[in-house]
Design an enzyme around this catalytic site. Structure first.
Site, short mmCIF file in Angstrom:
data_model
loop_
_atom_site.label_atom_id
_atom_site.label_comp_id
_atom_site.label_asym_id
_atom_site.label_seq_id
_atom_site.Cartn_x
_atom_site.Cartn_y
_atom_site.Cartn_z
N LEU A 101 0.81 -1.21 0.00
CA LEU A 101 0.00 0.00 0.00
C LEU A 101 0.85 1.27 0.00
O LEU A 101 0.43 2.31 -0.49
CB LEU A 101 -0.93 0.02 1.23
CG LEU A 101 -1.91 -1.14 1.36
CD1 LEU A 101 -2.65 -1.05 2.68
CD2 LEU A 101 -2.90 -1.13 0.20
N GLY B 135 7.75 3.90 2.82
CA GLY B 135 8.34 5.06 3.45
C GLY B 135 9.83 4.94 3.56
O GLY B 135 10.45 3.99 3.03
N SER B 136 10.45 5.90 4.24
CA SER B 136 11.91 5.89 4.38
C SER B 136 12.39 4.67 5.17
O SER B 136 13.39 4.05 4.82
CB SER B 136 12.36 7.16 5.10
OG SER B 136 11.98 8.30 4.38
N TYR B 137 11.64 4.31 6.23
CA TYR B 137 12.08 3.23 7.11
C TYR B 137 11.03 2.13 7.26
O TYR B 137 11.16 1.27 8.12
CB TYR B 137 12.42 3.78 8.50
CG TYR B 137 13.34 4.97 8.48
CD1 TYR B 137 14.54 4.93 7.77
CD2 TYR B 137 13.01 6.14 9.15
CE1 TYR B 137 15.39 6.03 7.74
CE2 TYR B 137 13.85 7.25 9.12
CZ TYR B 137 15.04 7.19 8.41
OH TYR B 137 15.87 8.27 8.38
N LYS C 184 7.42 -0.10 5.30
CA LYS C 184 6.50 -0.34 4.19
C LYS C 184 5.17 -0.75 4.77
O LYS C 184 5.09 -1.28 5.89
CB LYS C 184 7.04 -1.41 3.25
CG LYS C 184 7.33 -2.75 3.91
CD LYS C 184 8.01 -3.71 2.94
CE LYS C 184 8.44 -5.00 3.65
NZ LYS C 184 9.14 -5.93 2.74
N ASP D 121 2.66 16.10 12.22
CA ASP D 121 2.76 15.80 10.78
C ASP D 121 1.37 15.75 10.16
O ASP D 121 1.06 14.86 9.37
CB ASP D 121 3.50 14.48 10.55
CG ASP D 121 3.95 14.31 9.10
OD1 ASP D 121 4.01 15.31 8.37
OD2 ASP D 121 4.24 13.16 8.71
#
Length: 327
Positions: free
Chosen positions: A18, A21-23, A25, A136
């Protein structure tokens, strides 16, 4: 043992990706116990910087375990394997993110925006009451369930607030989130109460809801901050907004933190006191005839940590082809 095997032992059948991301999934899965689809956030601690898993990951997990609200994504289970992988099983945002919804439907009528915004503000009040700042807030971190109800998600930058020896909130001076949604004091590195900075982000989100545009261009941060501090909010003449709606946006996008509303004042604002405005009201589906979809993008991703600029957001929104004016 791979992710599918680990999750199968727990009763989950893994499916498509889906988001990435940086760190982490995020994968889709089916839960045999709950008999429904879920989202599974997978974080490999061995591939993340120490600062992330020592500070940010524990904060996210603490937030997910403590925050329970109808307009916050539900967390079903959190577990870690001996191989250093963390699995967070969450409610699935069936209808994607708010930005994608606006891309399809266009600028919302105020009654639709009011219901969504009230759900979001109610979720944020729950966070702030429990001394959590989200840090965020953006349209991509607001998912919609099958009934198009708002579900706040992605608490990776959230922070539990603490008090000093005098009982005052310890201020934050860390930049988090996306510049296009960030308050001017955050962009300038001025120590601030992150709850008040969350309120600014609410204002950006409300503006996007009613105009399908970003309020500020972040291609030049210094120039953007200048306009923000001048309290110069563009209200396009292409769409009529009620005085109350404009007033709320003005108070949310208030550069003076001492004059910006707190979350309780937001929920008491006259625009949210309109008759028949309730948090639990079902939200309307996409209205046929308002806009036609011309997407060239994939289905929205859940918990995608990539931060888009205002230009990229507007590019998504400008893919809309209006068939008639929206009253």
């Amino acid at each position: 043992m791979d992710d599918a095997a680990v999750l199968e032992k727990k009763g989950y059948s893994l499916s498509n990706t889906l988001g990435q991301g940086s760190y982490s999934k995020v994968k889709g899965a089916y839960c045999n116990r709950l008999k429904c689809k879920v989202a599974v956030k997978i974080i490999d601690k061995t591939k993340t910087p120490g600062d992330f898993w020592e500070r940010f990951l524990p904060r996210e997990i603490e937030a997910l375990r403590r925050l329970h609200h109808p307009s916050i994504i539900k967390t079903y289970e959190i577990f870690e394997t001996s191989a250093g992988k963390v699995y967070i099983v969450m409610e699935l945002g069936e209808k994607g993110d708010l930005l994608d919804y606006i891309k399809i439907t266009g600028a919302m009528r105020e009654d639709i925006a009011r219901m969504k915004f009230q759900q979001l503000a109610s979720a944020l009040k729950h966070c702030h009451n429990l001394n959590f700042a989200h840090r965020d807030l953006k349209c991509e971190n607001i998912l919609l369930d099958d009934g198009l109800n708002v579900k706040l998600t992605d608490f990776g930058f959230s922070k539990p607030l603490s008090q000093d020896k005098n009982g005052k909130t310890v201020l934050s001076n860390t930049f988090c989130g996306s510049a296009a949604y960030a308050a001017p004091e955050v962009l300038q590195g001025i120590p601030c109460d992150p709850r008040i900075s969350d309120i600014w982000s609410l204002g950006v989100i409300l503006y996007i809801m009613v105009y399908a545009l970003m309020p500020f261009d972040d291609s030049n941060i210094k120039r953007m901050i200048f306009f923000q501090k001048q309290h110069r909010i563009p209200f396009p003449s292409t769409k009529h907004l009620t005085v109350d709606c404009k007033d709320l946006i003005n108070h949310l996008l208030q550069p003076n933190v001492s004059q910006r509303l707190c979350i309780d004042e937001v929920l008491k604002h006259s625009w949210l006191q309109t008759p028949n405005s309730t948090i639990d009201s079902p939200l309307p589906a996409i209205e046929e005839g308002e806009c036609s979809q011309n997407p060239r993008e994939e289905k929205p991703k859940q918990n995608n940590r990539r931060h888009r600029t205002s230009a990229e957001v507007n590019k998504r929104l400008n893919a809309i082809v209006l068939k008639r004016p929206i009253s």
